[in-house]
Write an enzyme that holds these catalytic residues in place. Structure first.
Site, PDB file in Angstrom:
ATOM      1  N   GLY A 266       0.819  -1.204   0.000  1.00 36.90           N
ATOM      2  CA  GLY A 266       0.000   0.000   0.000  1.00 36.90           C
ATOM      3  C   GLY A 266       0.850   1.249   0.000  1.00 36.90           C
ATOM      4  CB  CYS A 267       0.146   4.661   1.215  1.00 36.54           C
ATOM      5  SG  CYS A 267       0.997   6.220   1.503  1.00 36.54           S
TER       6      CYS A 267
END
Length: 223
Positions: free
Chosen positions: A43-44
């Protein structure tokens, strides 16, 4: 990763994905006396970098891109979701202090939810996929065995979708992305999605937690 928060909305740790206790890997690397590099995507990269910057034995953790080509390794381009890149973190670690397998345990337990396909939290797209980019054949073998172990133990509500993608190059992200969690602790996205990960690290891995993060912008302690 931009996120607008309406006035008066209370931000709580429950907004983030939940960490969970998982077994340690039964297969790990042989002891090495030299530093190694792990590349993980979950993810981020703000939150993944922030987690590993607080892990003892980590020498550095840098946000960047892996899975695609050099000429597309820029944030605005990667954000289109069609470059093959995933937002990733390059982790240099001392295997005498923390093993590759233990880093994977933290990665699966705290840093992200490995059952979410091509997304994490509010972020969607292949650039937010769960992926391991092994830098050696031994790392690939450890990662494959651990995913199989976790799937067989059914510690997650669904199957692990993490892909093992060997032979990929890591490209550092722009400077403004580095140390983002530490530099922006009140940024709404960080408060909702990433600060809970640091708390989970403290709670689930207290012996591994370091209060002072090792930052890209300055040399940090490695103890």
């Amino acid at each position: 990763m931009a996120l607008a928060i309406a006035a008066g909305v209370e931000v709580t740790a429950s907004s983030a994905e939940q960490a969970r206790t998982i077994p340690a890997p039964t297969q790990d690397e042989q002891k090495n006396t030299q530093t190694e590099t792990a590349i993980l995507a979950g993810g981020c990269f703000w939150g993944v970098q922030g987690v590993f910057q607080h892990v003892k034995g980590v020498v550095s953790a840098k946000s960047g891109y892996a899975g695609g080509n050099r000429n597309t390794a820029q944030y605005e381009t990667v954000s289109n979701g069609d470059t093959g890149h995933a937002e990733s973190v390059e982790i240099v670690f001392d295997p005498a202090k923390v093993s590759y397998g233990h880093l994977l345990q933290i990665y699966f337990s705290v840093a992200h939810d490995p059952t979410e396909l091509n997304r994490q939290g509010p972020d969607t797209g292949t650039q937010y996929r769960s992926a391991i980019f092994p830098t050696t054949p031994e790392q690939a073998a450890v990662a494959k065995a651990y995913i199989s172990q976790l799937n067989h133990s059914h510690v997650f509500d669904g199957p692990i979708v993490t892909k093992i993608e060997p032979g990929k190059t890591f490209y550092p992200a722009e400077n403004y992305h580095q140390d983002f969690l530490t530099n922006n602790p009140t940024y709404p996205y960080i408060v909702i999605n990433d600060l809970p990960k640091i708390e989970h690290l403290k709670q689930l891995f207290p012996m591994d937690y370091r209060a002072r993060p090792v930052l890209v912008s300055a040399k940090g302690s490695t103890d």
